[in-house]
Design a protein around this motif. Structure first.
Motif, mmCIF file in Angstrom:
data_model
loop_
_atom_site.group_PDB
_atom_site.id
_atom_site.type_symbol
_atom_site.label_atom_id
_atom_site.label_comp_id
_atom_site.label_asym_id
_atom_site.label_seq_id
_atom_site.Cartn_x
_atom_site.Cartn_y
_atom_site.Cartn_z
ATOM 1 N N LEU A 1 0.843 -1.186 0.000
ATOM 2 C CA LEU A 1 0.000 0.000 0.000
ATOM 3 C C LEU A 1 0.880 1.240 0.000
ATOM 4 C CD1 LEU A 1 -2.863 1.296 0.428
ATOM 5 C CD2 LEU A 1 -2.377 1.206 2.869
ATOM 6 N N LEU A 2 0.649 2.124 -0.958
ATOM 7 C CA LEU A 2 1.430 3.363 -1.029
ATOM 8 C C LEU A 2 0.977 4.302 0.086
ATOM 9 C CD1 LEU A 2 3.544 5.036 -2.584
ATOM 10 C CD2 LEU A 2 1.665 5.963 -3.950
ATOM 11 N N LYS A 3 1.871 4.565 1.043
ATOM 12 C CA LYS A 3 1.552 5.459 2.150
ATOM 13 C C LYS A 3 1.799 6.915 1.780
ATOM 14 C CE LYS A 3 4.281 3.715 5.278
ATOM 15 N NZ LYS A 3 4.891 3.373 6.578
ATOM 16 N N ARG A 4 2.886 7.131 1.049
ATOM 17 C CA ARG A 4 3.250 8.509 0.750
ATOM 18 C C ARG A 4 4.258 8.525 -0.387
ATOM 19 N NH1 ARG A 4 1.615 13.828 2.628
ATOM 20 N NH2 ARG A 4 3.115 15.189 1.621
ATOM 21 N N TRP A 5 4.198 9.539 -1.212
ATOM 22 C CA TRP A 5 5.247 9.745 -2.212
ATOM 23 C C TRP A 5 5.606 11.225 -2.220
ATOM 24 C CZ3 TRP A 5 4.568 13.243 -6.116
ATOM 25 C CH2 TRP A 5 3.252 13.632 -6.403
ATOM 26 N N TRP A 6 6.848 11.517 -2.572
ATOM 27 C CA TRP A 6 7.266 12.904 -2.646
ATOM 28 C C TRP A 6 8.504 13.032 -3.521
ATOM 29 C CZ3 TRP A 6 8.353 9.738 1.425
ATOM 30 C CH2 TRP A 6 9.686 9.678 1.862
ATOM 31 N N LEU A 7 8.676 14.222 -4.049
ATOM 32 C CA LEU A 7 9.879 14.554 -4.800
ATOM 33 C C LEU A 7 10.898 15.172 -3.860
ATOM 34 C CD1 LEU A 7 8.452 16.061 -8.091
ATOM 35 C CD2 LEU A 7 9.980 14.110 -7.952
ATOM 36 N N SER A 8 12.153 15.043 -4.197
ATOM 37 C CA SER A 8 13.203 15.602 -3.340
ATOM 38 C C SER A 8 13.105 17.115 -3.249
ATOM 39 C CB SER A 8 14.581 15.211 -3.882
ATOM 40 O OG SER A 8 14.756 15.713 -5.195
ATOM 41 N N THR A 9 12.386 17.729 -4.194
ATOM 42 C CA THR A 9 12.239 19.187 -4.166
ATOM 43 C C THR A 9 10.997 19.624 -3.400
ATOM 44 O OG1 THR A 9 11.086 19.031 -6.284
ATOM 45 C CG2 THR A 9 13.452 19.510 -6.338
ATOM 46 N N ASP A 10 10.235 18.657 -2.871
ATOM 47 C CA ASP A 10 9.017 18.980 -2.132
ATOM 48 C C ASP A 10 8.885 18.012 -0.976
ATOM 49 O OD1 ASP A 10 6.585 19.788 -1.218
ATOM 50 O OD2 ASP A 10 5.426 18.850 -2.821
ATOM 51 N N GLN A 11 9.407 18.389 0.186
ATOM 52 C CA GLN A 11 9.513 17.439 1.291
ATOM 53 C C GLN A 11 8.749 17.888 2.531
ATOM 54 O OE1 GLN A 11 13.730 16.781 1.782
ATOM 55 N NE2 GLN A 11 13.974 17.070 -0.390
ATOM 56 N N SER A 12 7.592 18.476 2.372
ATOM 57 C CA SER A 12 6.783 18.920 3.495
ATOM 58 C C SER A 12 5.950 17.744 3.995
ATOM 59 C CB SER A 12 5.859 20.065 3.062
ATOM 60 O OG SER A 12 6.615 21.124 2.535
ATOM 61 N N LEU A 13 6.500 16.973 4.901
ATOM 62 C CA LEU A 13 5.824 15.792 5.408
ATOM 63 C C LEU A 13 5.597 15.920 6.908
ATOM 64 C CD1 LEU A 13 7.714 12.941 3.546
ATOM 65 C CD2 LEU A 13 5.587 14.061 2.920
ATOM 66 N N ALA A 14 4.441 15.455 7.355
ATOM 67 C CA ALA A 14 4.127 15.503 8.783
ATOM 68 C C ALA A 14 4.861 14.395 9.520
ATOM 69 C CB ALA A 14 2.621 15.345 8.978
ATOM 70 N N VAL A 15 5.185 14.656 10.774
ATOM 71 C CA VAL A 15 5.907 13.681 11.585
ATOM 72 C C VAL A 15 5.131 12.378 11.683
ATOM 73 C CG1 VAL A 15 6.821 13.196 13.875
ATOM 74 C CG2 VAL A 15 7.043 15.477 12.915
ATOM 75 N N GLU A 16 3.804 12.483 11.935
ATOM 76 C CA GLU A 16 3.024 11.268 12.159
ATOM 77 C C GLU A 16 2.901 10.418 10.905
ATOM 78 O OE1 GLU A 16 0.174 14.726 11.401
ATOM 79 O OE2 GLU A 16 1.966 14.308 12.585
ATOM 80 N N GLU A 17 3.052 11.021 9.708
ATOM 81 C CA GLU A 17 2.910 10.248 8.483
ATOM 82 C C GLU A 17 4.078 9.294 8.273
ATOM 83 O OE1 GLU A 17 0.458 12.326 5.109
ATOM 84 O OE2 GLU A 17 1.991 13.686 5.853
ATOM 85 N N LEU A 18 5.254 9.681 8.736
ATOM 86 C CA LEU A 18 6.405 8.804 8.584
ATOM 87 C C LEU A 18 6.709 8.037 9.858
ATOM 88 C CD1 LEU A 18 8.875 10.949 6.449
ATOM 89 C CD2 LEU A 18 7.362 9.123 5.723
ATOM 90 N N GLY A 19 6.094 8.429 10.959
ATOM 91 C CA GLY A 19 6.328 7.728 12.209
ATOM 92 C C GLY A 19 7.742 7.885 12.714
ATOM 93 N N ILE A 20 8.345 9.056 12.528
ATOM 94 C CA ILE A 20 9.715 9.280 12.969
ATOM 95 C C ILE A 20 9.758 10.451 13.939
ATOM 96 C CG2 ILE A 20 10.759 8.343 10.885
ATOM 97 C CD1 ILE A 20 11.009 11.108 9.770
ATOM 98 N N ASP A 21 10.861 10.576 14.630
ATOM 99 C CA ASP A 21 10.988 11.586 15.677
ATOM 100 C C ASP A 21 11.064 12.992 15.106
ATOM 101 O OD1 ASP A 21 11.009 9.502 17.397
ATOM 102 O OD2 ASP A 21 13.186 9.450 17.616
ATOM 103 N N GLU A 22 11.715 13.127 13.954
ATOM 104 C CA GLU A 22 11.875 14.439 13.339
ATOM 105 C C GLU A 22 10.947 14.550 12.128
ATOM 106 O OE1 GLU A 22 15.815 12.748 14.700
ATOM 107 O OE2 GLU A 22 14.234 12.141 13.328
ATOM 108 N N GLY A 23 10.728 15.744 11.643
ATOM 109 C CA GLY A 23 9.873 15.933 10.469
ATOM 110 C C GLY A 23 10.624 16.627 9.357
ATOM 111 N N PHE A 24 10.126 16.478 8.147
ATOM 112 C CA PHE A 24 10.677 17.236 7.027
ATOM 113 C C PHE A 24 10.174 18.673 7.125
ATOM 114 C CE2 PHE A 24 11.030 12.955 5.570
ATOM 115 C CZ PHE A 24 12.118 12.948 4.725
#
Length: 520
Positions: A469-492
């Protein structure tokens, strides 16, 4: 003196637009009225092309010859081909849903040998339904004539995307001078030059040799054979002799120089490649880390068969992501697919992962990879990294990996591993078998590639067929991702970008995840 105005020989603009706009509806009605009439002349006319696909191949094998029938109708071409040539796999498309329903309901339709799908090739991409550069032969049997002349070039460009370089397009269609064209000219059924509408609303174009050869050559094809077939058909009951004409041709897709052609070099002959140059030592600076590795320059990519001996942009982007967000892999068992010889991502992953298995199918790249990992032993905890050969889809090698890591992997990643679409099913099936089955692990698959000619929709479609299941996709030039979407301590953070010269596409998958945390 002319009392009445001359009657126009062309249909009105209103009806011309209506026939174009509602073409699917007219053909749908046509297939409801007309039954299947198998084209048994295919073997006589083009048997050598199908036989040369290699009679030793077996159906449903990765090496099976692949044929695409564009405008397959109710299977008039598909089923004679399946019956005559057991070593081929046939794709068939038509923009009439009714026609595809009839094909799939046929007693000889088997999923392991055929794939029928609805597609309007004038506006939809064939690569959404089949891999690019995968077809050996494309057949156009009385299909191109149903397309408006101003859209024919687009149809051929669409076909080019799924045809292998050196592959053939086999065409049979209406020719200028046919009896039916002469009849149309006497009625008010002409849309434009050589283009007419039948009484049921379907349309037909009549080709000349010059028009057809120019059309194909403009799209990068070479004319291998092109003839007008003339036949006198007798109606004995009415005492009539009718002149019928068809145009028949074989066109080969020429190999184009440059990047796009190089993507399909496999199978074109060993003589295209020269001996790989000797790898040279290079250094890559990433944050506070300096990685020393031997590899060859990408300037040799068109003459060296082993692309795994080079360092690609996507590996740099993935390495920067892993370095910047160590919690992605913290205390996880990690697998890298198609790592190549440098091992850049695996070295960065070892900083936070519990263990990293780095793999590649190229033994030459794998040997150099082991040397490069040991060369960086003073900077990275290389004792947490192990190397192993892994050919995607190879049951023996997958079992060997699972023998060492019985619990599977919690995180799998790969860079530039999706550039050959024929390999996608094996890629995702391998990842599926090697992901952790533990309910608490939330296993993920992260892929990235240069955002160029690869069809992301085709990648994600293949992934979905294997349970990803595709959770998320992004380009390296557009990295505005929420912390909870990746489940990591830091955010883009918006506005950040990786230090690469070309945009890089990231595709983040989960496997059969029931956790809606990733689906918002």
């Amino acid at each position: 003196m002319q009392i009445y105005p001359t009657k126009s020989q062309l249909v009105s603009a209103f009806w011309r637009d209506k026939y174009e706009r509602e073409a699917m509806r007219y053909w749908d009605k046509f297939y409801k009225r007309n039954e299947n009439r198998d084209r048994h002349y295919l073997d006589k006319e083009w048997g050598n092309y199908f036989t040369n696909l290699n009679s030793s191949r077996t159906p449903n094998a990765s090496s099976a010859g692949v044929v695409l029938e564009v405008g397959c109708g109710v299977g008039n071409t598909i089923f004679p081909l399946l019956a005559e040539y057991p070593h081929i796999f046939v794709h068939g498309c038509d923009f009439s849903p009714r026609a595809i329903e009839i094909v799939k309901a046929h007693s000889d339709y088997i999923d392991s040998r055929a794939n029928a799908f609805v597609c309007d090739v004038t506006s939809e991409q064939l690569t959404e339904h089949m891999p690019s550069s995968s077809a050996d032969i494309v057949t156009l049997v009385f299909m191109l004539s149903a397309v408006s002349p101003d859209r024919m070039s687009g149809v051929l460009a669409n076909i080019k995307r799924v045809l292998k370089p050196g592959g053939h397009v086999l065409l049979r269609d209406y020719a200028v001078g046919d009896l039916s064209e002469e009849r149309f000219r006497k009625k008010d059924q002409q849309i434009s030059e050589n283009f007419f509408v039948r009484g049921d609303g379907t349309r037909a174009f009549y080709f000349s040799e010059d028009f057809l050869s120019e059309l194909f050559m403009k799209e990068g094809f070479a004319v291998e054979a092109l003839d007008v077939v003339c036949k006198v058909v007798e109606n004995r009951s009415k005492g009539l002799a009718m002149d019928r004409k068809w145009i028949q041709g074989a066109f080969v897709l020429k190999e184009e120089p440059g990047e796009d052609a190089s993507c399909s070099l496999d199978g074109l002959g060993e003589d295209l490649f020269i001996e790989a140059p000797v790898p040279e030592e290079t250094a890559v600076e990433l944050g506070d880390y300096r990685i020393v590795a031997k590899s060859i320059s990408r300037s040799h990519q068109h003459t060296c068969k082993s692309t795994g001996l080079m360092l690609w942009e996507s590996a740099l982007a993935m390495s920067q992501l892993l370095l910047r967000f160590p919690s992605l892999l913290r205390n996880k068992t990690v697998l890298e697919l198609g790592s190549g010889c440098v091992g850049l991502c695996s070295l960065l992953a070892s900083l936070s992962a519990r263990h990293v298995l780095t793999t590649d199918a190229d033994t030459q790249a794998l040997d150099l990879l082991q040397q490069n990992i040991q060369a960086n032993a003073q900077t990275f905890p290389v004792d947490k990294i192990s190397c192993q050969r892994l050919q995607w889809g190879d049951c023996g090698e997958i079992s060997s990996v699972l023998g060492r890591f019985s619990g599977g992997f919690e995180f799998i990643f790969g860079t530039d591993v999706t550039y050959v679409e024929e390999a996608l099913p094996a890629l995702f099936e391998t990842a599926k078998q090697l992901l952790s089955s533990a309910a608490s692990s939330k296993p993920s698959l992260l892929l990235c590639h240069l955002a160029r000619r690869i069809d992301e929709a085709q990648i994600t479609s293949s992934a979905a067929r294997h349970g990803f299941l595709l959770k998320r996709w992004w380009l390296s030039t557009d990295q505005s991702l929420a912390v909870e979407e990746l489940g990591i301590d830091e955010g883009f953070h918006a506005g950040t970008s990786y230090n690469v010269s070309s945009p890089v596409m990231f595709l983040w998958y989960s496997y059969n995840s029931q956790d809606t945390e990733f689906l918002h």
